[in-house]
Design a protein around this motif. Structure first.
Motif: not given
Length: 345
Positions: A272, A322, A327, A234, A268, A317-318, A264-265, A315
């Motif tokens: 994950i 998601v 997000v 993202t 996400y 991580r998503p 956040h995680v 970012d």
């Protein structure tokens, strides 16, 4: 005369919501209506994990509409929010919360580009995987060419054409690192627009693949072992970030403050921890880091951004699965709050 409107919504399936849709026949007199001007409709929420059978009615509220590239003509696709019968947002309606945050920080002009990875499956195996075995290790498939390394291109091209005909803000496609794995990008546009367009692009992906008897999945780790997972990297910026590097650093730092990394995680995408292992171009799910040109960091600052002294951050991580409404809301709320506090707006 009439035309068809395909009403699309997000259901209440957990831990990962599914797309649903049904067709409404509209009168020609309604052809000029767009988005929120279109009529509300209803559905059986007890069949979509959004209601109990004794009080099952739920409301579809149109928020955006697009030309239907599958049916053509005057037919349209209609993205909807789900409401309760008292017209309040249903608990599964994540768009409503994003709308509030996007309005709150609208003066900072946040925009997003989301890189949607996905994997085609032929039955129970990824497209391109041999029956009862595995293909050559990943490496040659990424942005590759040739029938020995690329699988599903006809579907990908058809999906791209459908997205363009629908007027979605799709900005590119590429083959990914595993056979049958691909990516398309949406943006850069506003938080609500990128999310609406990504959900419709996902619907078109599933619908286009139907015609080829192939399924598409957003599973973040479709094949266990030494294979990359599937993410939704993202990309984000505000007006201040597009004008100066200090705001870039403020945004990166804000995503790592206090409980923010885990806040956040955990939102996400389901699964994950299977994808964010510290391997395969990921940072560990429980550690936060950022760096220039570092695909092993949680958040990457592109080298060109450092060179230019302005731009955007990514970012990484998503998950592929998601919810873009979630997000984008989290990133806007975290980064824009920090930029506002720092006077970098």
């Amino acid at each position: 005369m009439t035309f068809k409107a395909e009403y699309i919504w997000i259901d209440g399936t957990e831990p990962t919501a599914k797309l649903r849709s049904k067709t409404k026949i509209m009168a020609d007199s309604q052809k000029s209506a767009k988005g929120a001007e279109l009529p509300i409709w209803g559905f059986d929420g007890s069949s979509t994990n959004q209601a109990e059978g004794h009080a099952s009615d739920r409301v579809l509220k149109p928020v955006a509409s697009f030309p239907d590239p599958i049916r053509g003509g005057d037919d349209i696709l209609v993205m909807c929010e789900v409401l309760n019968i008292d017209m309040t947002p249903h608990e599964s309606n994540t768009r409503a919360a994003l709308s509030e945050v996007a309005e709150k920080f609208g003066a900072q002009e946040p925009i997003f580009g989301i890189e949607q990875e996905y994997t085609f499956f032929d039955g129970e195996r990824p497209l391109g995987f041999p029956v009862g075995g595995f293909p050559a290790p990943q490496g040659g498939y990424y942005c590759g060419v040739g029938a020995d390394e690329i699988f599903g291109r006809k579907i990908v091209e058809a999906h791209l054409d459908n997205c363009l005909k629908a007027g979605l803000a799709i900005s590119g496609i590429n083959a990914e690192v595993m056979p049958g794995q691909w990516e398309f990008q949406v943006g850069p546009v506003s938080p609500l627009e990128v999310s609406d367009h990504l959900w419709v692009a996902r619907w078109l992906l599933y619908r286009t693949a139907e015609d080829f008897d192939v399924s598409a999945t957003l599973d973040p780790k479709p094949v266990k072992g030494d294979w990359n997972g599937a993410g939704a990297h993202t990309n984000f910026s505000t007006k201040a970030m597009r004008e100066g590097y200090d705001a870039i650093i403020t945004a990166c730092e804000s995503l790592g403050e206090g409980s923010k990394p885990l806040d956040h995680v955990k939102n996400y995408g389901a699964g994950i921890d299977d994808r964010l292992t510290g391997l395969h171009e990921t940072a560990p799910w429980n550690e936060y880091s950022y760096g220039v040109s570092d695909r092993g960091a949680s958040v990457r600052i592109p080298w060109q951004v450092e060179k230019d002294g302005k731009g955007y951050i990514e970012d990484r991580r998503p998950n592929a699965n998601v919810d873009p409404y979630v997000v984008t809301r989290l990133i806007v709320d975290t980064c824009c709050s920090a930029l506002e506090k720092a006077g970098q707006v």
